[in-house]
Enzyme design. Structure first.
Site, PDB file in Angstrom:
ATOM      1  N   CYS A 152      18.600 -26.588  19.448  1.00  9.48           N
ATOM      2  CA  CYS A 152      19.458 -27.536  18.712  1.00  9.48           C
ATOM      3  C   CYS A 152      20.793 -26.928  18.288  1.00  9.48           C
ATOM      4  CB  CYS A 152      18.694 -28.120  17.536  1.00  9.48           C
ATOM      5  SG  CYS A 152      17.365 -29.209  18.110  1.00  9.48           S
TER       6      CYS A 152
ATOM      7  N   ASP B 162      18.578 -28.619  11.186  1.00  7.22           N
ATOM      8  CA  ASP B 162      17.125 -28.747  11.380  1.00  7.22           C
ATOM      9  C   ASP B 162      16.274 -27.696  10.664  1.00  7.22           C
ATOM     10  OD1 ASP B 162      18.142 -30.667  13.039  1.00  7.22           O
ATOM     11  OD2 ASP B 162      17.221 -29.926  14.878  1.00  7.22           O
TER      12      ASP B 162
ATOM     13  N   LYS C 183      18.790 -37.104  13.505  1.00  7.92           N
ATOM     14  CA  LYS C 183      19.175 -37.131  14.921  1.00  7.92           C
ATOM     15  C   LYS C 183      17.937 -37.222  15.802  1.00  7.92           C
ATOM     16  CE  LYS C 183      19.672 -32.053  15.246  1.00  7.92           C
ATOM     17  NZ  LYS C 183      18.724 -31.749  16.309  1.00  7.92           N
TER      18      LYS C 183
END
Ligand code: C5J
Length: 233
Positions: free
Chosen positions: A171, A33, A138
């Site tokens: 995350c 990310d 995701k």
């Protein structure tokens, strides 16, 4: 006739709680990310009052790790958190979280917030994937939830993960927990993961390595690069 035994090349990295050993052929670098929405000055993350420098300090060490991984031919996988433009993959409970007008799908400084295809949803230029590197989109915090990641790693016989990206306690942590439960051995690179909250970052890393490495191992990227013999100035 006996066949030659395949040479196993084990790399050992000084780590916490103990040295981490991995075989490059069965190891992937996971970059979680590193998206403009989270990292860019003037972006969504900063608009919430966060100090993006806490995340941006990961870019340079991560660039060096990425270069070493590519030079060695390691599998490199990137992830992006985000949703379809119609938000059909975004649970209402997630969509309704946060201040009105600053929610997923709302217009943000770099396009609709955390929506696939928007400028802000994509990975920062410094760490842009190169052709052939899978990018996993995701919908959740964990990279295994509702994605093809486990299958992709299985096809490549990957058992060890070098984990980097943002944010440490969200995350990254969720993904490491998911990976650990699936049998992967995770080395989290302390200077290549970051949080807007320094105390969460510190404790998040401690939680991974505590109790004999309950979720995995933690090391500095300089130690990884030295172990790989590719430390760059
Ligand atoms: C967050 C992430 N913090 N990538 N996402 O919502 O950690």
């Amino acid at each position: 006739m006996s066949r030659p035994v395949a040479h196993r090349h084990l790399v050992q990295v000084p780590a916490r709680p103990a040295a981490y050993a991995f075989e490059p052929a069965t190891t992937a670098l996971l970059v979680i990310d590193m998206q403009r929405d989270f990292l860019e000055p003037g972006g969504f993350g900063e608009s919430l009052g966060n100090d993006v420098s806490q995340l941006r300090r990961t870019i340079d060490p991560l660039r060096r790790v990425l270069a070493a991984a590519r030079a060695l031919g390691l599998t490199v996988v990137h992830t992006r958190e985000g949703h379809l433009p119609d938000l059909s993959d975004c649970p209402p409970a997630k969509r309704q979280r946060g201040a009105p007008s600053r929610r997923i799908g709302d217009p943000g400084p770099y396009g609709r917030i955390l929506i696939r295809g928007e400028y802000g949803h994509d990975i920062v230029d410094e760490l842009a994937p190169v052709p052939g590197e899978p990018v996993i989109d995701k919908p959740g915090k964990g990279a295994f939830y509702a994605t093809e990641l486990d299958g992709l790693l299985g096809e490549r016989s990957i058992t060890s993960l070098l984990v980097t990206g943002v944010t440490t306690e969200v995350c990254v942590h969720t993904t490491v927990r998911e990976a650990n439960d699936r049998g992967y051995e995770c080395l989290v690179l302390a200077d290549c993961v970051g949080s807007y909250f320094p105390q969460f970052h510190t404790v998040g890393l401690e939680m991974i390595a505590a109790q004999g490495g309950i979720f995995g191992w933690v090391a500095d990227s300089t130690d990884l690069l030295a172990a790989l013999g590719t430390a760059t100035p």
